[in-house]
Design a protein around this motif. Structure first.
Motif, PDB file in Angstrom:
ATOM      1  N   UNK A 446       0.916  -1.234  -0.003  1.00  0.00           N
ATOM      2  CA  UNK A 446      -0.032   0.019  -0.178  1.00  0.00           C
ATOM      3  C   UNK A 446       0.682   1.170  -0.101  1.00  0.00           C
ATOM      4  N   UNK A 447       0.527   2.239  -0.932  1.00  0.00           N
ATOM      5  CA  UNK A 447       1.466   3.228  -1.012  1.00  0.00           C
ATOM      6  C   UNK A 447       0.418   4.575  -0.922  1.00  0.00           C
ATOM      7  N   UNK A 448       0.809   5.504  -0.276  1.00  0.00           N
ATOM      8  CA  UNK A 448      -0.101   6.725  -0.215  1.00  0.00           C
ATOM      9  C   UNK A 448       0.918   7.797  -0.356  1.00  0.00           C
ATOM     10  N   UNK A 449       0.745   8.935  -1.157  1.00  0.00           N
ATOM     11  CA  UNK A 449       1.625   9.860  -1.551  1.00  0.00           C
ATOM     12  C   UNK A 449       1.018  11.334  -1.840  1.00  0.00           C
ATOM     13  N   UNK A 450       1.544  12.508  -1.505  1.00  0.00           N
ATOM     14  CA  UNK A 450       1.178  13.699  -1.753  1.00  0.00           C
ATOM     15  C   UNK A 450       2.004  14.388  -2.472  1.00  0.00           C
ATOM     16  N   UNK A 451       1.524  15.125  -3.612  1.00  0.00           N
ATOM     17  CA  UNK A 451       2.563  16.079  -4.406  1.00  0.00           C
ATOM     18  C   UNK A 451       2.259  17.678  -4.072  1.00  0.00           C
ATOM     19  N   UNK A 452       2.920  18.320  -3.509  1.00  0.00           N
ATOM     20  CA  UNK A 452       2.893  19.817  -3.216  1.00  0.00           C
ATOM     21  C   UNK A 452       2.370  20.660  -4.522  1.00  0.00           C
ATOM     22  N   UNK A 453       1.437  21.548  -4.401  1.00  0.00           N
ATOM     23  CA  UNK A 453       1.263  22.330  -5.557  1.00  0.00           C
ATOM     24  C   UNK A 453       2.493  23.107  -5.962  1.00  0.00           C
ATOM     25  N   UNK A 454       2.961  23.276  -7.498  1.00  0.00           N
ATOM     26  CA  UNK A 454       3.926  23.987  -7.841  1.00  0.00           C
ATOM     27  C   UNK A 454       4.119  25.326  -7.567  1.00  0.00           C
ATOM     28  N   UNK A 455       3.004  25.939  -7.232  1.00  0.00           N
ATOM     29  CA  UNK A 455       2.746  27.458  -6.919  1.00  0.00           C
ATOM     30  C   UNK A 455       3.506  27.465  -5.696  1.00  0.00           C
ATOM     31  N   UNK A 456       3.523  26.465  -4.905  1.00  0.00           N
ATOM     32  CA  UNK A 456       4.238  26.465  -3.537  1.00  0.00           C
ATOM     33  C   UNK A 456       5.866  26.122  -3.909  1.00  0.00           C
ATOM     34  N   UNK A 457       6.070  25.077  -4.461  1.00  0.00           N
ATOM     35  CA  UNK A 457       7.256  24.522  -4.880  1.00  0.00           C
ATOM     36  C   UNK A 457       8.293  25.482  -5.456  1.00  0.00           C
ATOM     37  N   UNK A 458       7.821  26.295  -6.315  1.00  0.00           N
ATOM     38  CA  UNK A 458       8.933  26.790  -7.250  1.00  0.00           C
ATOM     39  C   UNK A 458       9.369  28.176  -6.647  1.00  0.00           C
TER      40      UNK A 458
END
Length: 522
Positions: A446-458
């Protein structure tokens, strides 16, 4: 020395992305074989026809995205044996001497009990495959169907021989084959801007068979090697039979245990078995697993299935041993789901095996009180006094008469297991009670992931930032009583492990594990 040299070549041809051809050839040389047999030559070829690219398929492009037919044939070699088995090696023994002319002298002797065989050569596996790849609706639904037929010939196996000073010889003998069908399917169930869901499924049906053994031989014995031969009634607990699959477990069929109703009387320290109106014993006598005290209440009982003439003869002996389990599964497979919801992603994967048997040798060891390998063995809880037939009650009183034993062990107090004293001869007996269903369904991942919005990471010069957590070997649904049904280990060195699969002896179970991580893209 153990040295190998290999040469490999490949030719590929592509015509208009429709017809694809690959030819390969390899030559392998090994120092494990004598001069003249050191080199093996292994050709292979594969052809594919991309039917979807043909002009007559133009009208199907709206709903069919892929259609390809594949065919393959190949050979591969195996040299996984010990070094120098093709020649007779001697070593000098200085610590073990014999007298000659009034003095002690060292001597030379063969290094092992395996007779040299200068005719040894490469084992060869031939693979044949026919497959179809398909896809519909721009790969929203895709899959493959494969049929295969694999043959392994000139198997490198140890064979028992009759020769002074030797027990066996490594030989190229026999042939095995595997035939099967594999099917896999992938589907994109949902495909939206902010969420998606896809699924995958695969299943494999495989049938193995022993095509032939050495000339004139239809059955051969092998030992799984989990216990020394001095501690077991029949050390050869596997059979390889022409026309049957590999992995046949050999032993006796468990038939409960002898009860007081099987005996007429107890006299002079002996229990006399009853006879019916025709004078035949109501229960078979036994020389297997009864120990030095002979047949008595509480001793394990086996089924009388044969005798010298092939018919039941009222006795339990070597004629009653038979195939008691097949370790090859009827089918295997797996399935999984993968989905996204806005910036979250999740996947879950299952796999299963159905229809195989596991040889649970741990049960045999822990159902006896003593053997020469483990004095004062620690019995597991299933053999505690409340569960197994006993000659001693809670107060320490010795029970010998049929009346006392019946009152304590039978009727309302019926016990599930025999007395461990049935192995008083210190010999383990392989019987069907230790052969269990190895089918299982495992929640593998079982894998659960979250990708942060690019407007934050940029803001941090980061193109993508994903955090995730993974659980492995989460749960296993099975009726197997051991720690893990997915097992094949004898716990000892076993040169014939390919012919003795499915052994569970002190194996360590798969661990549950978890992982947390971060994926960063700059």
């Amino acid at each position: 020395d153990d040295r190998i040299a290999s040469f490999f070549g490949r030719i590929g041809y592509n015509y208009k992305e429709r017809y694809l051809l690959t030819l390969t050839f390899r030559a392998d040389g090994s120092s494990k074989f004598a001069s003249g047999n050191q080199w093996g030559y292994f050709p292979a070829g594969a052809f594919a026809w991309r039917i979807i690219e043909e002009p007559f398929m133009a009208g199907t492009k709206e709903w069919m995205s892929n259609l390809k037919l594949r065919a393959g044939y190949g050979t591969a070699g195996n040299n996984r044996i010990a070094s120098s088995l093709y020649k007779l090696d001697y070593k000098i023994y200085n610590d073990k001497t014999y007298g000659q002319n009034g003095s002690k002298n060292p001597y030379y002797a063969p290094t092992n009990s395996i007779m040299a065989n200068p005719k040894l050569k490469w084992e060869t596996t031939v693979t044949r495959n026919l497959g179809l790849d398909f896809g519909f609706f721009n790969e929203r639904l895709s899959g493959t169907i494969d049929a295969y037929w694999n043959t392994t010939k000139d198997l490198l196996l140890q064979s028992k021989i009759v020769a002074a000073g030797y027990e066996a010889q490594q030989q190229n003998i026999g042939q095995t084959s595997n035939r099967g069908i594999e099917f896999s399917l992938n589907g994109a169930i949902l495909q939206k801007k902010n969420y998606s869901l896809s699924a995958n499924f695969n299943i494999n049906f495989n049938r193995s068979k022993v095509d032939k053994l050495a000339d004139g031989i239809t059955t051969q014995e092998y030992s799984a090697g989990w216990i020394t031969s001095s501690d077991v009634i029949d050390a050869y607990d596997y059979r390889v039979i022409v026309g049957e699959p590999v992995g046949l477990i050999y032993g006796y069929i468990t038939d409960g245990y002898y009860t007081t109703s099987d005996f007429a009387e107890y006299t002079n320290g002996s229990y006399i078995i009853k006879t019916d109106a025709n004078g035949n014993p109501v229960a078979p006598t036994s020389s297997i697993g009864t120990g030095t005290l002979g047949v008595r209440p509480g001793v394990i009982k086996f089924k009388d299935i044969s005798g010298p003439d092939g018919k039941p003869d009222g006795k339990i002996d070597s004629y009653d041993a038979t195939v008691i389990g097949k370790t090859t599964p009827k089918f295997t497979g797996g399935f999984g789901l993968t989905g996204t919801f806005y910036n979250f992603d999740c996947s879950i994967m299952f796999n299963w095996v159905y229809g195989n048997k596991v040889y649970n040798t741990n049960k045999l060891v822990t159902s006896q009180t003593y053997n020469t390998s483990s004095a004062d063995a620690n019995l597991l809880s299933f053999m505690e006094q409340n569960n197994r037939y006993s000659y001693i009650d809670e107060n320490g009183k010795l029970l010998l008469t049929l009346e006392e034993l019946a009152q304590y062990n039978e009727g309302k107090n019926a016990k599930a297991y025999w007395s461990p004293l049935s192995f008083a001869d210190r010999k383990v007996v392989v019987h069907s009670w230790a052969i269990e269903d190895g089918s299982y369904l495992r929640l593998q991942n079982i894998t659960l992931g979250y990708t942060f919005p690019q407007k934050w990471t940029r803001k941090f010069a980061c193109q993508q930032l994903r955090v995730y957590g993974t659980l492995n070997n989460v749960w296993c649904w099975t009726n197997y009583s051991g720690y893990d049904p997915e097992v094949s280990t004898s716990g000892r060195s076993n040169t014939n492990s390919g012919l003795t699969p499915g052994v569970d002896f002190s194996s360590y179970p798969k661990s549950f594990s978890w992982t947390m991580g971060v994926n960063v893209t700059f």
